[in-house]
Design an enzyme around this catalytic site. Structure first.
Site, PDB file in Angstrom:
ATOM      1  N   LYS A 163      -9.440 -30.955  26.049  1.00 50.83           N
ATOM      2  CA  LYS A 163      -8.809 -29.643  26.139  1.00 50.83           C
ATOM      3  C   LYS A 163      -7.306 -29.868  26.342  1.00 50.83           C
ATOM      4  O   LYS A 163      -6.900 -30.824  26.994  1.00 50.83           O
ATOM      5  CB  LYS A 163      -9.425 -28.906  27.338  1.00 50.83           C
TER       6      LYS A 163
ATOM      7  N   ILE B 214      -8.241 -18.147  25.835  1.00 51.53           N
ATOM      8  CA  ILE B 214      -8.316 -18.796  27.142  1.00 51.53           C
ATOM      9  C   ILE B 214      -6.892 -18.929  27.701  1.00 51.53           C
ATOM     10  O   ILE B 214      -6.679 -18.800  28.907  1.00 51.53           O
ATOM     11  CB  ILE B 214      -8.957 -20.211  27.026  1.00 51.53           C
TER      12      ILE B 214
ATOM     13  N   CYS C 298      -1.616 -23.113  19.032  1.00 48.83           N
ATOM     14  CA  CYS C 298      -2.462 -22.246  19.866  1.00 48.83           C
ATOM     15  C   CYS C 298      -1.957 -20.818  19.754  1.00 48.83           C
ATOM     16  O   CYS C 298      -0.803 -20.544  20.073  1.00 48.83           O
ATOM     17  CB  CYS C 298      -2.449 -22.682  21.327  1.00 48.83           C
TER      18      CYS C 298
ATOM     19  N   ASN D 256      -6.535 -24.836  13.423  1.00 48.23           N
ATOM     20  CA  ASN D 256      -6.721 -24.130  14.691  1.00 48.23           C
ATOM     21  C   ASN D 256      -7.359 -22.769  14.348  1.00 48.23           C
ATOM     22  O   ASN D 256      -7.724 -22.523  13.206  1.00 48.23           O
ATOM     23  CB  ASN D 256      -5.356 -23.971  15.385  1.00 48.23           C
TER      24      ASN D 256
ATOM     25  N   GLY E 106     -16.312 -27.934  16.611  1.00 43.96           N
ATOM     26  CA  GLY E 106     -15.704 -27.108  17.664  1.00 43.96           C
ATOM     27  C   GLY E 106     -16.698 -26.152  18.270  1.00 43.96           C
ATOM     28  O   GLY E 106     -17.539 -26.525  19.102  1.00 43.96           O
ATOM     29  N   THR E 107     -16.646 -24.906  17.810  1.00 45.17           N
ATOM     30  CA  THR E 107     -17.487 -23.842  18.364  1.00 45.17           C
ATOM     31  C   THR E 107     -18.974 -24.213  18.389  1.00 45.17           C
ATOM     32  O   THR E 107     -19.695 -23.813  19.304  1.00 45.17           O
ATOM     33  CB  THR E 107     -17.257 -22.557  17.550  1.00 45.17           C
TER      34      THR E 107
END
Lengths: 275, 313
Positions: free
Chosen positions: B46, B72, B132, B202, B275-276
């Site tokens: 992270k 987040i 991000c 991303n 990822g997810t």
């Protein structure tokens, strides 16, 4: 916390829109503690994320959840038949601290459930009873809040576990008319009068609150808990993405900053939460 | 014969080309009971900032059709706490650790972080997260203030990559944003400035609203969309970039199984990141590794490199 395929042995409607599902999960049962939850996969192309459910009870190698069919995920679950398998990760999270609190004779446990909030509290009730000295004169209490008399869950089960069951309904169709948090405050203020007028040892015992339910209710419980100086634990319900503390998606504000509901909770001390 | 799965990303040699993506695998410890970590090609942490970061107010995630939104806001303990509290476990996993970093201020913070990490031998590579969508850039970087991302501007991308390149000898990976007109242009800027590899993509910036309350489902209003919903967009971008750069691409965006992983390899990815899907099935990455071995054996391919960019036109 293993990831397992658990065989469904029972999945039926209890009443209204509430369902109960039991599956065989010995690996999870061994480690499960009240207040912990399971993250169940929904095998659907469009629905991606697992759905978290509180552990409602265990019996042998069977593990039960109760759920309200509200969205597509719970609809999916309600259509699963005995013999089918569910992909489960659990037990997850930190549950209720019931060993050092509430059952050692210094505190009278009061369980406060709003709606589906009975789910983890019934498992807790069984553990409290198991841990209680059979000679103890402490009367465990549960307050169950529901929309109407038709929505009251687990009343019989709590009674069978030796609990004094008090009911609150929003429409007054059974028991106290109003929210379960209002019923709690009514009981506590009666306690206070009792303590002021009597010197019995029982009255000196403070109450330990264990609560689960919708957010506005838990916020009220935390306020009441502070007002009466009680030791309380509340279990937060939250949408989750990973359920294991990896994504930091389901945070709650505490005195020490944001905490993950899935990993640091879902049970928090009422005093630590900031609303 | 066993097919060869190893690939190189800059100076870094991976035993296999399947990694787990930043922000979806925590600091690995959270997944230790569910995944055999040592089987992974690499772990990307992270994102870490110089100072501890609180992140955005909840709700931070919501599910959308075949995907999810997250904002987040890069909650993390800051680099020193990361090194003290998180790195020791990561090190034990036995696989290359790629640390994702970003700056809350300007180029200088990227440089400071890169210098700090350059001497840490347990870190195999640095991924700079310049894409991000969930933080406001109150940076001193021209053209990248407010909600504008570094990865949305080729000059800013060039400036950041170049500065970090000077600060570290470690393999440097630049993570790109899909929220651009031409991702190939940004990719070329990163390559020219000395990036060893590119991670793409991303999340896509999206929104979701509760029609009943008329409130956004995410407190920060906008958020990053991930999951299978974005896969075709990510794949197209992988292919576009592959045709324009020589450095390796780490492809990601909605990969959930071997067939979706293969799509990215075929469109030019040297490695892929899950990822997810880690949230749904934490074993996705390791299952893809087994699937890849089977696919190569069945098709009598000796080296996985043969399928990279092998799109039949």
């Amino acid at each position: 916390m293993p990831q397992i395929k658990a065989k469904i042995v029972y999945n039926k409607k209890v009443k209204e829109n509430y369902w109960c599902c039991v599956f065989n999960a010995p690996e999870v049962v061994k480690k499960a503690s009240p207040g912990q939850f399971l993250n169940i996969r929904v095998e659907d192309k469009e629905l991606l994320l697992r759905r978290p459910f509180s552990i409602h009870g265990i019996q042998g190698s069977g593990l039960g959840i109760i759920y309200e069919v509200l969205g597509k995920g719970t609809k999916y679950l309600s259509r699963r038949k005995p013999g089918e398998y569910l992909d489960i990760i659990g037990p997850l999270g930190n549950g209720f601290d019931y060993k050092t609190q509430g059952c050692q004779g210094t505190m009278v446990p009061v369980l406060v459930a709003g709606g589906m909030g009975v789910a983890p509290l019934f498992f807790l009730a069984e553990k409290l009873r198991e841990n209680q000295n059979p000679k103890s004169k402490i009367q465990n209490v549960v307050l169950i809040g529901a929309k109407t008399k038709n929505h009251i869950l687990c009343e019989k089960e709590f009674k069978a576990a030796g609990f004094d069951v008090r009911i609150a309904t929003d429409d007054g169709s059974r028991g106290f008319k109003g929210y379960v948090s209002e019923l709690l405050e009514k009981i506590l203020s009666a306690d206070l009068r009792h303590v002021q007028s009597a010197s019995s040892k029982d009255a000196e015992r403070s109450r330990g609150i264990y609560a689960c339910g919708p957010k506005p209710m838990l916020k009220e419980i935390c306020r009441i808990s502070r007002k009466y100086g009680l030791s309380s634990q509340v279990s937060l319900e939250e949408h989750m993405a990973c359920g294991i503390g990896a994504c930091f998606g389901c945070v709650a504000e505490t005195k020490e900053g944001y905490k993950r509901v899935c990993k640091d909770g879902p049970v928090f001390k009422a005093d630590d939460l900031i609303w | 014969m066993k097919p060869k799965l190893s690939v190189n990303i800059g100076k870094l040699k991976l035993n296999n080309p399947v990694m787990v993506a930043s922000g979806t695998f925590g600091y690995a410890e959270e997944l230790k009971d569910l995944v055999i970590l040592k089987e992974l090609g690499a772990i990307v942490t992270k994102t870490i900032t110089l100072n501890p970061r609180r992140g955005n107010p909840p709700p931070r995630t919501c599910e959308t059709p075949s995907g999810m939104l997250n904002s987040i806001g890069l909650e993390n303990p800051g680099v020193e706490n990361f090194l003290k509290e998180k790195l020791p476990f990561l090190k034990k996993s036995g696989v290359p650790i790629i640390i994702s970093i970003t700056s809350e201020s300007g180029v200088e913070e990227f440089v400071k972080l890169a210098r700090r990490l350059d001497g840490v031998k347990d870190i195999s590579a640095i991924e700079i997260n310049i894409s991000c969508p969930n933080i406001r850039n109150d940076t001193k970087i021209p053209r990248c203030q407010g909600t504008r991302l570094i990865a949305q501007d080729p000059k800013a991308t060039h400036e950041v990559v170049k500065a970090v390149r000077k600060a570290t000898g470690k393999t440097l990976i630049t993570k790109l944003s899909p929220n651009v007109t031409s991702i190939a242009e940004i990719a070329q800027a990163a390559e020219e400035a000395g990036s060893d590899a590119l991670s793409l993509v991303n999340t896509l910036i999206g929104m979701s609203v509760d029609a009943g309350t008329r409130k956004p489902k995410i407190a920060a209003i906008t958020a990053g969309l991930s999951g299978p919903a974005i896969r075709p967009v990510a794949l197209r971008m992988c292919w576009e970039v592959y045709q324009k750069v020589k450095i390796p691409i780490i492809g990601m965006g909605g990969i959930t199984d071997i067939s979706s992983a293969l799509e990215f390899f075929i469109c030019g990815a040297t490695a892929i990141s899950v990822g997810t899907a880690n949230f749904i099935n934490p074993k996705t990455a390791t299952e893809i590794i087994s699937g890849l071995k089977e696919y190569l054996s069945e098709n009598k391919i000796n080296n996985m490199k043969e399928i990279i960019g092998d799109l039949k036109l």
